[in-house]
Design an enzyme around this catalytic site. Sequence first.
Site, PDB file in Angstrom:
ATOM      1  N   LYS A 182       0.859  -1.181   0.000  1.00  0.00           N
ATOM      2  CA  LYS A 182       0.000   0.000   0.000  1.00  0.00           C
ATOM      3  C   LYS A 182       0.894   1.229   0.000  1.00  0.00           C
ATOM      4  CE  LYS A 182      -3.638   2.406   2.480  1.00  0.00           C
ATOM      5  NZ  LYS A 182      -4.644   2.349   3.544  1.00  0.00           N
ATOM      6  N   LYS A 235      -2.091  -1.529  -3.805  1.00  0.00           N
ATOM      7  CA  LYS A 235      -2.972  -0.368  -3.749  1.00  0.00           C
ATOM      8  C   LYS A 235      -2.160   0.916  -3.829  1.00  0.00           C
ATOM      9  CE  LYS A 235      -6.053   1.900  -0.550  1.00  0.00           C
ATOM     10  NZ  LYS A 235      -6.595   1.930   0.788  1.00  0.00           N
TER      11      LYS A 235
END
Length: 310
Positions: A182, A235
């Site tokens: 992320k 992400k």
Amino acid sequence: MIRNMIEETHLSVNDFIYPLFIVDGKNIKEEIPSMPNVYRWSLDLLLKELESCIKLGINSYVLFPAVNEQLKDKLASYSFHSENFYIKAIAKIKETFPEICLMSDVAMDPYSSDGHDGLVENGEIINDKTLPILSKMSIAQAQAGIDIIGPSDMMDGRVGLIRNELDNAGYQNTSIMSYTAKYASAFYGPFRDALDSAPKAGDKKTYQMNPANKKEALIEAELDTNEGADFLMVKPALCYLDVIHLLKSNFELPISAYNVSGEYAMIHAASKNGWLDYNSTFQESLLSIKRAGADVILTYFAKDFAKINA
Ligand code: PBG
């Protein structure tokens, strides 16, 4: 016909997890200004929305809570409180629609008065003191019947601890989709509007990854795999297709990608201006994420995809 025959990548509604935002109260359906057609729902209306999405063939959902400012504190204690509306909503949704797959969010930011995913002391994020809070949150969600726990916080060691605690509490069948790679991205802006969860001070760079790094994603993925994750997530998605491909090529676990709020907002903004064609642009984006190697895509476009392809 030959073009269809040799088409390599196929999208289906089964590839998607549809993110939904829930707020405490009744009869609430508030549009998020920077995310057209995305709403904060109260549970009563959310159940109706779920029914219509299930009819369209969407089987998997991820639920995010928008928490009243007064309930936030430094320790995010509302996140595992027995009266927490989010936990109660999970139980009600699973009772009403037992056949759907429901994923949670585990991080302190929706409940934290500091707006950070971890515990803040003297302006610093304290990784190890955050872990027991995340694990209490996970157990409360598992008790309510969640199918997949989604730690989005990026603290080190949380997957292992959550797996252990879930197993000890008898929730061996509850899966973990780790937000593995992320990145500290500018594309989360509209989501933070949706939850009013932006950091009150500082940024998330001490725990979210540097967009310049790729090898680090391999290290994160190895740690999460060893700690017992069931899915590895990248992400955002569109600026990180190379990272999706890298993890898909190096790991056997299913790879998911989060097509985040800013990626959704961009396409809406451009199509509203008549600069891009909405349907073809968003479907091309989803296709590219799958082609890069994502087995599962978390996307706000899931409902529009299901409508078009019904
Ligand atoms: C935070 C969290 C974020 C998103 C999901 N969980 C934002 C952040 O890290 O600040 C972003 C999702 C999106 O932008 O669609 N725990």
